[in-house]
Motif scaffolding. Structure first.
Motif, PDB file in Angstrom:
ATOM      1  N   LEU A  94       0.863  -1.178   0.000  1.00 24.43           N
ATOM      2  CA  LEU A  94       0.000   0.000   0.000  1.00 24.43           C
ATOM      3  C   LEU A  94       0.901   1.229   0.000  1.00 24.43           C
ATOM      4  N   THR A  95       0.557   2.239  -0.822  1.00 23.97           N
ATOM      5  CA  THR A  95       1.369   3.451  -0.874  1.00 23.97           C
ATOM      6  C   THR A  95       0.485   4.689  -0.834  1.00 23.97           C
ATOM      7  N   ALA A  96       1.024   5.746  -0.230  1.00 21.97           N
ATOM      8  CA  ALA A  96       0.336   7.038  -0.178  1.00 21.97           C
ATOM      9  C   ALA A  96       1.384   8.114   0.048  1.00 21.97           C
ATOM     10  N   ILE A  97       1.046   9.343  -0.308  1.00 18.49           N
ATOM     11  CA  ILE A  97       1.923  10.481  -0.027  1.00 18.49           C
ATOM     12  C   ILE A  97       1.117  11.478   0.791  1.00 18.49           C
ATOM     13  N   LEU A  98       1.638  11.825   1.964  1.00 19.54           N
ATOM     14  CA  LEU A  98       1.013  12.796   2.865  1.00 19.54           C
ATOM     15  C   LEU A  98       2.030  13.860   3.217  1.00 19.54           C
ATOM     16  N   ASN A  99       1.684  15.106   2.949  1.00 19.23           N
ATOM     17  CA  ASN A  99       2.559  16.229   3.311  1.00 19.23           C
ATOM     18  C   ASN A  99       4.001  16.005   2.843  1.00 19.23           C
ATOM     19  N   GLY A 100       4.172  15.458   1.647  1.00 16.55           N
ATOM     20  CA  GLY A 100       5.494  15.253   1.076  1.00 16.55           C
ATOM     21  C   GLY A 100       6.203  14.000   1.547  1.00 16.55           C
ATOM     22  N   ILE A 101       5.597  13.259   2.476  1.00 19.93           N
ATOM     23  CA  ILE A 101       6.200  12.023   2.974  1.00 19.93           C
ATOM     24  C   ILE A 101       5.565  10.847   2.246  1.00 19.93           C
ATOM     25  N   GLU A 102       6.409   9.983   1.681  1.00 20.05           N
ATOM     26  CA  GLU A 102       5.902   8.780   1.015  1.00 20.05           C
ATOM     27  C   GLU A 102       5.771   7.677   2.061  1.00 20.05           C
ATOM     28  N   TYR A 103       4.575   7.099   2.146  1.00 18.37           N
ATOM     29  CA  TYR A 103       4.293   6.001   3.069  1.00 18.37           C
ATOM     30  C   TYR A 103       4.125   4.719   2.273  1.00 18.37           C
ATOM     31  N   VAL A 104       4.848   3.677   2.676  1.00 17.93           N
ATOM     32  CA  VAL A 104       4.714   2.363   2.044  1.00 17.93           C
ATOM     33  C   VAL A 104       4.495   1.353   3.161  1.00 17.93           C
ATOM     34  N   ASP A 109       5.876 -11.105   4.058  1.00 14.59           N
ATOM     35  CA  ASP A 109       5.462 -12.504   4.081  1.00 14.59           C
ATOM     36  C   ASP A 109       4.155 -12.541   4.867  1.00 14.59           C
ATOM     37  N   ALA A 110       3.593 -13.712   5.102  1.00 12.54           N
ATOM     38  CA  ALA A 110       2.274 -13.817   5.733  1.00 12.54           C
ATOM     39  C   ALA A 110       2.217 -13.216   7.135  1.00 12.54           C
ATOM     40  N   ASN A 111       3.363 -13.056   7.794  1.00 13.51           N
ATOM     41  CA  ASN A 111       3.378 -12.597   9.184  1.00 13.51           C
ATOM     42  C   ASN A 111       4.197 -11.347   9.449  1.00 13.51           C
ATOM     43  N   THR A 112       4.763 -10.729   8.417  1.00 11.57           N
ATOM     44  CA  THR A 112       5.641  -9.582   8.610  1.00 11.57           C
ATOM     45  C   THR A 112       5.126  -8.369   7.848  1.00 11.57           C
ATOM     46  N   LEU A 113       4.930  -7.270   8.583  1.00 15.22           N
ATOM     47  CA  LEU A 113       4.459  -6.017   8.021  1.00 15.22           C
ATOM     48  C   LEU A 113       5.584  -4.994   8.149  1.00 15.22           C
ATOM     49  N   VAL A 114       5.981  -4.382   7.032  1.00 14.68           N
ATOM     50  CA  VAL A 114       7.048  -3.389   7.044  1.00 14.68           C
ATOM     51  C   VAL A 114       6.465  -2.048   6.590  1.00 14.68           C
ATOM     52  N   ASN A 115       6.602  -1.028   7.455  1.00 17.30           N
ATOM     53  CA  ASN A 115       6.169   0.328   7.141  1.00 17.30           C
ATOM     54  C   ASN A 115       7.416   1.166   6.908  1.00 17.30           C
ATOM     55  N   THR A 116       7.444   1.887   5.786  1.00 19.02           N
ATOM     56  CA  THR A 116       8.562   2.770   5.492  1.00 19.02           C
ATOM     57  C   THR A 116       8.024   4.150   5.173  1.00 19.02           C
ATOM     58  N   MET A 117       8.603   5.172   5.804  1.00 15.03           N
ATOM     59  CA  MET A 117       8.280   6.562   5.506  1.00 15.03           C
ATOM     60  C   MET A 117       9.538   7.197   4.934  1.00 15.03           C
ATOM     61  N   THR A 118       9.388   7.924   3.816  1.00 11.99           N
ATOM     62  CA  THR A 118      10.544   8.537   3.164  1.00 11.99           C
ATOM     63  C   THR A 118      10.260  10.001   2.869  1.00 11.99           C
ATOM     64  N   LEU A 119      11.202  10.859   3.223  1.00 14.81           N
ATOM     65  CA  LEU A 119      11.126  12.291   2.952  1.00 14.81           C
ATOM     66  C   LEU A 119      12.502  12.754   2.496  1.00 14.81           C
ATOM     67  N   SER A 120      12.569  13.318   1.311  1.00 10.69           N
ATOM     68  CA  SER A 120      13.827  13.864   0.779  1.00 10.69           C
ATOM     69  C   SER A 120      14.990  12.890   0.893  1.00 10.69           C
ATOM     70  N   GLY A 121      14.748  11.623   0.561  1.00  9.10           N
ATOM     71  CA  GLY A 121      15.812  10.629   0.560  1.00  9.10           C
ATOM     72  C   GLY A 121      16.114  10.003   1.917  1.00  9.10           C
ATOM     73  N   MET A 122      15.506  10.518   2.996  1.00 11.13           N
ATOM     74  CA  MET A 122      15.718   9.951   4.333  1.00 11.13           C
ATOM     75  C   MET A 122      14.534   9.050   4.665  1.00 11.13           C
ATOM     76  N   SER A 123      14.810   7.857   5.204  1.00  6.89           N
ATOM     77  CA  SER A 123      13.739   6.905   5.482  1.00  6.89           C
ATOM     78  C   SER A 123      13.731   6.454   6.932  1.00  6.89           C
ATOM     79  N   TYR A 124      12.534   6.115   7.384  1.00  7.68           N
ATOM     80  CA  TYR A 124      12.308   5.474   8.679  1.00  7.68           C
ATOM     81  C   TYR A 124      11.592   4.169   8.372  1.00  7.68           C
TER      82      TYR A 124
END
Length: 131
Positions: A94-104, A109-124
């Motif tokens: 799932l992807t969305a962009i909020l206030n310039g931050i890209e959310y993915v 896999d069936a049991n692992t959820l990974v959330n990544t937020m990216t702004l200007s090349g920096m990610s969390y």
């Protein structure tokens, strides 16, 4: 794979630097860095309800894939971080962009959820396991 279920955060990378870069006050960063969030996702067709509980803070967003909706960002309070966005789905991502931050949000896999937020090349990155 269905996103539906409850997930508990197991690890995160680059939390402090990213939150500082998006303007979160240092005292809130220090309070939040060791909290383990729980995400609950309800998926019904193209409609999703996502509730994230972190300490005493509860964030709930509901959306339908491909339709514009109002979403609250997990990086701030409602008054400052509400934006209109369109959530898109590609397979298990799932992807969305909020206030310039890209959310993915991705089921790697069936049991692992990974959330990544990216702004200007920096990610969390936050990794959660199904409960």
């Amino acid at each position: 794979m269905s996103f539906s279920g409850k997930y508990q955060m197991e690890s995160h990378e680059n939390f402090e630097s990213f939150m500082e870069a998006v303007g979160i006050p240092d005292e809130l960063i220090q309070e939040g860095k060791d909290l383990k969030s729980i995400s609950e996702i309800e998926e019904t067709g193209d409609h999703f309800k996502v509730t994230v509980t972190t300490g005493t803070k509860i964030l709930t967003n509901s959306f339908t894939i491909g339709q514009e909706t109002e979403l609250e960002s997990p990086t701030g309070g409602r008054s400052m971080w509400v934006a209109h966005s369109v959530v898109m789905r590609e397979g298990n991502k799932l992807t969305a962009i909020l206030n310039g931050i890209e959310y993915v949000t991705e089921l790697t896999d069936a049991n692992t959820l990974v959330n990544t937020m990216t702004l200007s090349g920096m990610s969390y990155k936050r990794t959660s396991k199904r409960m």
